[in-house]
Design an enzyme around this catalytic site. Sequence first.
Site, PDB file in Angstrom:
ATOM      1  N   SER A 106       0.839  -1.198   0.000  1.00 26.52           N
ATOM      2  CA  SER A 106       0.000   0.000   0.000  1.00 26.52           C
ATOM      3  C   SER A 106       0.875   1.250   0.000  1.00 26.52           C
ATOM      4  O   SER A 106       2.062   1.177  -0.350  1.00 26.52           O
ATOM      5  CB  SER A 106      -0.926  -0.016   1.225  1.00 26.52           C
ATOM      6  OG  SER A 106      -1.890   0.994   1.125  1.00 26.52           O
ATOM      7  N   ASN A 107       0.339   2.371   0.370  1.00 22.48           N
ATOM      8  CA  ASN A 107       1.107   3.628   0.452  1.00 22.48           C
ATOM      9  C   ASN A 107       0.534   4.464   1.596  1.00 22.48           C
ATOM     10  O   ASN A 107      -0.537   4.152   2.113  1.00 22.48           O
ATOM     11  CB  ASN A 107       1.039   4.376  -0.891  1.00 22.48           C
ATOM     12  CG  ASN A 107      -0.386   4.716  -1.260  1.00 22.48           C
ATOM     13  OD1 ASN A 107      -1.038   5.515  -0.586  1.00 22.48           O
ATOM     14  ND2 ASN A 107      -0.902   4.102  -2.318  1.00 22.48           N
ATOM     15  N   PRO A 108       1.242   5.524   1.999  1.00 18.26           N
ATOM     16  CA  PRO A 108       0.800   6.253   3.212  1.00 18.26           C
ATOM     17  C   PRO A 108      -0.332   7.256   3.012  1.00 18.26           C
ATOM     18  O   PRO A 108      -0.565   8.088   3.893  1.00 18.26           O
ATOM     19  CB  PRO A 108       2.066   7.004   3.649  1.00 18.26           C
ATOM     20  CG  PRO A 108       3.131   6.678   2.685  1.00 18.26           C
ATOM     21  CD  PRO A 108       2.524   6.047   1.488  1.00 18.26           C
TER      22      PRO A 108
END
Length: 398
Positions: free
Chosen positions: A211-213
């Site tokens: 995923s990503n932040p």
Amino acid sequence: MLSGKRIILGVTGGIAAYKAAYLLREFQKAGAEVRVTMTPSATRFIGSDTFASLSGHEVAVEIFPDEGQSDDWTRHIYWGEWADLFVIAPCTANTLAKITHGISDNMLTSTVLAARCPILICPTMDGEMYESPSVSKNLTELEQKGYHILEPASGYLASGLEGKGRLPETEDILRSASDIIGNMEGPLEGKKVLVTAGPTREYLDPVRFISNPSSGKMGIAMAEAARDLGAEVILIHGPLSVAAPDDLRRVPVTSAAQMFDAVKEYQDADIVIMSAAVADFTPSEVHEHKVKKSESGSEIRLKRTQDILKWLGENKKEEQILIGFAMETENLLRNARTKLDEKNADYIIANSLNDQDSGFGSDLNKVHLLSKTSDEQFKATKKDLGRILLNKIFRNRY
Ligand code: CTP
């Protein structure tokens, strides 16, 4: 009527300036968010700190910020885009004349010119001044230009004389403000707006994902701004790290594939805002059970996900407006322009991860709004940016 609305309260240099503090409180009690701009002479009647404490926001007097204030000398433009209503109470004959003739020599008069919202003026002065041919002429001209004028009340004036020129009672100003807001149509009234927000998660097995932040803050701000401007909004979002507003129609998803399916359902929207940080890759193989370290190698095979914005650009319906985002760490403008062209978007909102006041999780954002023919820069909180950007794009379009 005033609940959730954003009001700029303009205070000019008359004795009734102190009453503006009560007015501010009443606007707040009615649920409005208020920012104050004062003319320099108003500060001789009441301190700007009073308004700063009450509004919880810096008070703008000069265009060039005072020491200790935000370093942004273009804030009159942001404030003008930010507000639903601008109320000038009290408004002196001097400021009235400046507004009539488009003079912009301080923050208040400059914000009047930049404002895209209705402006309510409460002329307040001595009776003789109010009756003077110049003031009468200016008031007529302002009314013809579409400004709202609330007639002053009659009674005992600061000069010791009786006459017409008093600031109307707070409740009358509130009623006038509510009437104006009640009759206002947002620029997105009748439009269907699809917004995506947050990250996607691409699971490898039941306990691991890529995923990503992305927090979802910017997407939620865009959705709320569209709602406040009158649109019917559908928010499709991945797992958010901030709370989404209850009053928005929401479609929660997890993966890029699910987001794509959900977007296709609402493909007929008039406006699509792709704020989501969609994963570009997903594992080629998803394991049904947790992969044990004893069983697995150290490599993960990935495949590309669907580029949703690109697909929307290829299947764009007539008159539909597509707005994408671009987050870059290098060559911001070049890469963002390539995205604008390759994805057939109408606008790209581009920001750089290298900027201090920008990026994942931050409350602030500094962006370029790019179209095929323009490039404008904005810096504000994400919450305010939603409104500022949508106003910029849609005010004069529909
Ligand atoms: N986007 C999308 N589908 C994807 C990836 C991105 O719809 N699979 C959208 C994003 O929502 C955003 C825009 O495309 O509006 C640009 O996203 P960004 O991650 O900045 O760029 P990418 O297209 O992923 O390109 P790159 O990885 O080369 O920067």
